[in-house]
Scaffold this active site. Structure first.
Site: not given
Length: 339
Positions: A53, A167
């Protein structure tokens, strides 16, 4: 003269120019003169700078007197790093204010009431589409203000069979360059990136935002480590490339409370499986972004740890909101179904 809906859309467009990850909301404002002609447009550029504003009024100058301010968020009515927008609007001689979303911040709210009490014509946006757009503009900031905690996005990259690494622990790279670039774009939108100490010890991540050429982005999110184990002194998270916060706890609520105190309203949870499970068990995951690679490993760690689920009826259900293909990998965005 522009119609009101077009003015609000211009304000929304202006708001998009503001920084999404800033502690403050993105806000846009359009000011017209008494004849309805646009004389000023502004947006909030970040904490400590002029609010939308004030920026629009500065552009308008004396032409704002008797005019209208169209703003995406209710004007604030408190003094922080800057003065209240309500005072700026009153001093400028604005006579009408249209806003799209009420401010839920307990300190800043009440601007509409003050302006109306001063005799201004103050109206909350009636168009549901424009109001929805204004809500989406600050979805995570509004969530934080309304719930008291940051919005949590859990990001994970997995193979087609749900593995986050092989893994032997290797995981670079499950996904391709396009998906990895998308992750950096996601990091750029948040206030903090969060991992557990297990991920730090196993992967030594940098958690920085990098451009496609590998150079660091101008703005970096806060890097956060949660857990009880100490972070090694030579960890990349302590390299000074971005601010780092170590929270010595396994409690997700305590982690989010620490981030709330720093003004963070959007957290990207990146790892690992144990920390993700803790947040899911606590009901503190608001969005899930999963990058799925067309890769099969057959073994390796799963994407999430123990959820204490013993039967299918207790499963964590997700609602898919977006599916995007990224050069062969697939990004799936979803949200937990709240019951």
């Amino acid at each position: 003269m522009e119609q009101h809906s077009a003015l609000m859309q211009r304000a929304l467009d202006a708001a998009l120019l503001g920084p999404e990850a800033d502690p403050n909301p993105r806000v846009g404002c359009v000011v017209t003169d008494r004849h309805g002609r646009v004389v000023g447009t502004g947006h909030h550029r970040g904490a400590g700078t002029a609010h939308a504003e004030v920026a629009a009024l500065a552009a308008a100058g004396t032409a704002a007197r008797g005019g209208t301010a169209v703003v995406t968020l209710e004007p604030c009515d408190h003094t922080g790093r800057t003065g209240p927008c309500t005072s700026a609007l009153l001093d400028a001689g604005i006579e009408r204010v249209r806003y799209a979303v009420a401010d839920p911040h307990p300190l800043a709210a009440g601007g509409a009431t003050r302006l109306a009490a001063a005799g201004l014509d103050v109206v909350l946006e009636e168009d549901p589409l424009l109001r929805a757009a204004a809500e989406d503009l600050n979805a995570t900031w509004l969530h934080a203000r309304r719930t008291g905690r940051p919005f949590v996005t859990w990001k994970t990259a997995v193979t087609l069979d749900g593995r986050t690494a092989a893994a032997d622990g290797t995981s670079r790279w499950i996904t391709g360059p396009a998906a990895r670039a998308d992750v950096h774009a996601l990091r750029a939108r948040v206030g903090a990136v969060l991992v557990g100490t297990g991920t730090v010890l196993a992967d030594d991540p940098a958690l920085t935002v990098r451009d496609r050429d590998g150079s660091p982005a101008p703005r970096q999110p806060l890097r956060v480590v949660a857990g009880l184990r100490p972070v090694p002194e030579d960890a990349r998270l302590l390299d000074g490339a971005a601010d780092t916060l170590v929270v010595v706890t396994r409690d997700p609520a305590e982690v989010l409370a620490a981030l709330t105190g720093r003004g963070v309203h959007h957290v990207l949870l990146e790892g690992g499986a144990t920390l993700a499970a803790a947040f899911l068990r606590a009901g503190l995951v608001d969005e899930v972004v999963t990058y799925v690679a067309p890769v099969l490993l057959g073994a390796g760690p799963a994407t999430v740890g123990e959820l204490r689920i013993s039967t299918i009826t207790e499963a964590v259900r997700l609602e898919t909101t977006d599916v995007t293909v990224l050069d062969g990998d697939v990004r799936i965005t979803s949200r937990p179904v709240r019951t």
